[in-house]
Scaffold this motif. Structure first.
Motif, PDB file in Angstrom:
ATOM      1  N   HIS A  53       0.861  -1.178   0.000  1.00 22.33           N
ATOM      2  CA  HIS A  53       0.000   0.000   0.000  1.00 22.33           C
ATOM      3  C   HIS A  53       0.897   1.226   0.000  1.00 22.33           C
ATOM      4  O   HIS A  53       1.774   1.373   0.848  1.00 22.33           O
ATOM      5  CB  HIS A  53      -0.918   0.056   1.218  1.00 22.33           C
ATOM      6  CG  HIS A  53      -1.862   1.220   1.149  1.00 22.33           C
ATOM      7  ND1 HIS A  53      -1.496   2.483   1.544  1.00 22.33           N
ATOM      8  CD2 HIS A  53      -3.109   1.323   0.681  1.00 22.33           C
ATOM      9  CE1 HIS A  53      -2.507   3.307   1.339  1.00 22.33           C
ATOM     10  NE2 HIS A  53      -3.496   2.623   0.814  1.00 22.33           N
ATOM     11  N   GLY A  54       0.666   2.093  -0.973  1.00 24.48           N
ATOM     12  CA  GLY A  54       1.437   3.326  -1.064  1.00 24.48           C
ATOM     13  C   GLY A  54       1.454   3.839  -2.485  1.00 24.48           C
ATOM     14  O   GLY A  54       0.819   3.270  -3.367  1.00 24.48           O
ATOM     15  N   PRO A  55       2.203   4.912  -2.729  1.00 28.70           N
ATOM     16  CA  PRO A  55       2.285   5.466  -4.074  1.00 28.70           C
ATOM     17  C   PRO A  55       2.888   4.441  -5.042  1.00 28.70           C
ATOM     18  O   PRO A  55       3.880   3.791  -4.711  1.00 28.70           O
ATOM     19  CB  PRO A  55       3.227   6.672  -3.920  1.00 28.70           C
ATOM     20  CG  PRO A  55       3.220   6.987  -2.459  1.00 28.70           C
ATOM     21  CD  PRO A  55       2.968   5.691  -1.755  1.00 28.70           C
ATOM     22  N   PRO A  56       2.308   4.294  -6.231  1.00 27.17           N
ATOM     23  CA  PRO A  56       2.800   3.300  -7.195  1.00 27.17           C
ATOM     24  C   PRO A  56       4.294   3.418  -7.517  1.00 27.17           C
ATOM     25  O   PRO A  56       4.958   2.412  -7.725  1.00 27.17           O
ATOM     26  CB  PRO A  56       1.949   3.555  -8.445  1.00 27.17           C
ATOM     27  CG  PRO A  56       0.703   4.166  -7.921  1.00 27.17           C
ATOM     28  CD  PRO A  56       1.122   4.982  -6.730  1.00 27.17           C
ATOM     29  N   ARG A  57       4.835   4.622  -7.521  1.00 27.79           N
ATOM     30  CA  ARG A  57       6.258   4.765  -7.865  1.00 27.79           C
ATOM     31  C   ARG A  57       7.178   4.147  -6.815  1.00 27.79           C
ATOM     32  O   ARG A  57       8.349   3.909  -7.070  1.00 27.79           O
ATOM     33  CB  ARG A  57       6.613   6.227  -8.109  1.00 27.79           C
ATOM     34  CG  ARG A  57       6.636   7.083  -6.866  1.00 27.79           C
ATOM     35  CD  ARG A  57       7.093   8.511  -7.192  1.00 27.79           C
ATOM     36  NE  ARG A  57       7.159   9.321  -6.016  1.00 27.79           N
ATOM     37  CZ  ARG A  57       6.157  10.089  -5.580  1.00 27.79           C
ATOM     38  NH1 ARG A  57       5.035  10.155  -6.249  1.00 27.79           N
ATOM     39  NH2 ARG A  57       6.293  10.795  -4.476  1.00 27.79           N
ATOM     40  N   GLY A 111       9.230 -19.940  13.468  1.00 19.05           N
ATOM     41  CA  GLY A 111      10.171 -18.868  13.196  1.00 19.05           C
ATOM     42  C   GLY A 111      10.409 -18.595  11.721  1.00 19.05           C
ATOM     43  O   GLY A 111      11.474 -18.117  11.342  1.00 19.05           O
ATOM     44  N   VAL A 112       9.402 -18.880  10.890  1.00 16.09           N
ATOM     45  CA  VAL A 112       9.503 -18.631   9.449  1.00 16.09           C
ATOM     46  C   VAL A 112       8.545 -17.504   9.078  1.00 16.09           C
ATOM     47  O   VAL A 112       7.385 -17.501   9.490  1.00 16.09           O
ATOM     48  CB  VAL A 112       9.156 -19.914   8.649  1.00 16.09           C
ATOM     49  CG1 VAL A 112       9.156 -19.642   7.153  1.00 16.09           C
ATOM     50  CG2 VAL A 112      10.128 -21.033   8.993  1.00 16.09           C
ATOM     51  N   ILE A 113       9.048 -16.555   8.294  1.00 13.53           N
ATOM     52  CA  ILE A 113       8.226 -15.434   7.841  1.00 13.53           C
ATOM     53  C   ILE A 113       7.397 -15.894   6.643  1.00 13.53           C
ATOM     54  O   ILE A 113       7.949 -16.366   5.654  1.00 13.53           O
ATOM     55  CB  ILE A 113       9.109 -14.230   7.461  1.00 13.53           C
ATOM     56  CG1 ILE A 113       9.889 -13.741   8.693  1.00 13.53           C
ATOM     57  CG2 ILE A 113       8.272 -13.121   6.850  1.00 13.53           C
ATOM     58  CD1 ILE A 113      10.967 -12.724   8.377  1.00 13.53           C
ATOM     59  N   THR A 114       6.076 -15.744   6.747  1.00 14.84           N
ATOM     60  CA  THR A 114       5.185 -16.202   5.681  1.00 14.84           C
ATOM     61  C   THR A 114       4.494 -15.076   4.934  1.00 14.84           C
ATOM     62  O   THR A 114       3.970 -15.285   3.849  1.00 14.84           O
ATOM     63  CB  THR A 114       4.094 -17.136   6.239  1.00 14.84           C
ATOM     64  OG1 THR A 114       3.352 -16.420   7.232  1.00 14.84           O
ATOM     65  CG2 THR A 114       4.696 -18.404   6.822  1.00 14.84           C
ATOM     66  N   GLN A 115       4.460 -13.879   5.523  1.00 17.59           N
ATOM     67  CA  GLN A 115       3.732 -12.780   4.911  1.00 17.59           C
ATOM     68  C   GLN A 115       4.369 -11.453   5.301  1.00 17.59           C
ATOM     69  O   GLN A 115       4.880 -11.306   6.407  1.00 17.59           O
ATOM     70  CB  GLN A 115       2.273 -12.784   5.376  1.00 17.59           C
ATOM     71  CG  GLN A 115       1.414 -11.692   4.762  1.00 17.59           C
ATOM     72  CD  GLN A 115       0.026 -11.670   5.368  1.00 17.59           C
ATOM     73  OE1 GLN A 115      -0.135 -11.304   6.530  1.00 17.59           O
ATOM     74  NE2 GLN A 115      -0.971 -12.061   4.589  1.00 17.59           N
ATOM     75  N   VAL A 116       4.322 -10.495   4.354  1.00 13.39           N
ATOM     76  CA  VAL A 116       4.726  -9.130   4.663  1.00 13.39           C
ATOM     77  C   VAL A 116       3.708  -8.191   4.032  1.00 13.39           C
ATOM     78  O   VAL A 116       3.289  -8.373   2.898  1.00 13.39           O
ATOM     79  CB  VAL A 116       6.158  -8.795   4.189  1.00 13.39           C
ATOM     80  CG1 VAL A 116       6.316  -8.952   2.689  1.00 13.39           C
ATOM     81  CG2 VAL A 116       6.560  -7.386   4.635  1.00 13.39           C
ATOM     82  N   LYS A 117       3.292  -7.217   4.814  1.00 16.98           N
ATOM     83  CA  LYS A 117       2.452  -6.133   4.319  1.00 16.98           C
ATOM     84  C   LYS A 117       3.332  -4.890   4.368  1.00 16.98           C
ATOM     85  O   LYS A 117       3.835  -4.519   5.428  1.00 16.98           O
ATOM     86  CB  LYS A 117       1.207  -5.955   5.181  1.00 16.98           C
ATOM     87  CG  LYS A 117       0.267  -7.142   5.080  1.00 16.98           C
ATOM     88  CD  LYS A 117      -0.963  -6.961   5.927  1.00 16.98           C
ATOM     89  CE  LYS A 117      -1.873  -8.174   5.777  1.00 16.98           C
ATOM     90  NZ  LYS A 117      -3.078  -8.055   6.574  1.00 16.98           N
TER      91      LYS A 117
END
Length: 170
Positions: A53-57, A111-117
């Protein structure tokens, strides 16, 4: 190494989990900065779910770092890292590109990362939603709405008021 003791009370156990998850995310940023691919492969799920989420550039602020295609001299360095159960929030500022960023990582019990927002130039407020509960009364069930139990538990501090804001429910 941080070790959890099974006999701890539930709140202490939750704190232990949050500390372990924060350590995982901090290790991720350290490995990312030092280009330790083996460590990155150990910390990230093979099919990481990524939301933006944020500016496309600025859509590709994190992706080049994750794929190894980044030529940027300024790796991501979080200024704040906080944990809320399986969710770890990292916040930083990229002075070269003039962007504030917030990453909300989801870490498994292993302890495994499965998602990032990823939120760029967006103010983020993390809110804990209470569960709707039914309580017996003399004539009917009374439902307490989740909105009555919302609790703000964290808010971006590095951005200014000129950016849009979002609420992340945990």
């Amino acid at each position: 190494m941080f070790t959890c003791i099974p006999e701890l009370a539930n709140s202490e156990s939750q704190t232990c989990l949050e500390e372990r998850n924060k350590r995982v995310v901090k290790e991720f940023y350290k490995a990312l900065t030092s280009k330790q691919t083996e460590t990155l492969h150990q910390l990230l799920a093979p099919h990481l779910e990524w939301w933006f989420h944020g500016p496309p550039r600025h859509r590709h602020l994190l992706v080049p770092c994750l794929t190894g295609s980044s030529q940027s001299p300024n790796p991501l360095h979080p200024e704040h890292v906080v944990g809320f159960g399986s969710v770890v929030i990292a916040e930083g500022y990229d002075e070269t590109n003039l962007v504030w960023w917030v990453h909300a990582w989801t870490v498994t019990e292993h302890g495994v990362i499965t998602q990032v927002k990823e939120y760029v130039n967006t103010s983020v407020t993390v809110t804990r939603l209470g569960m709707a509960t039914a309580t017996p009364s003399s004539s009917s069930q009374v439902i307490q709405h989740a909105s009555d139990k919302c609790q703000c538990i964290w808010q971006s501090t590095l951005c200014d008021e000129s950016v849009p804001g979002l609420i992340l429910a945990v």
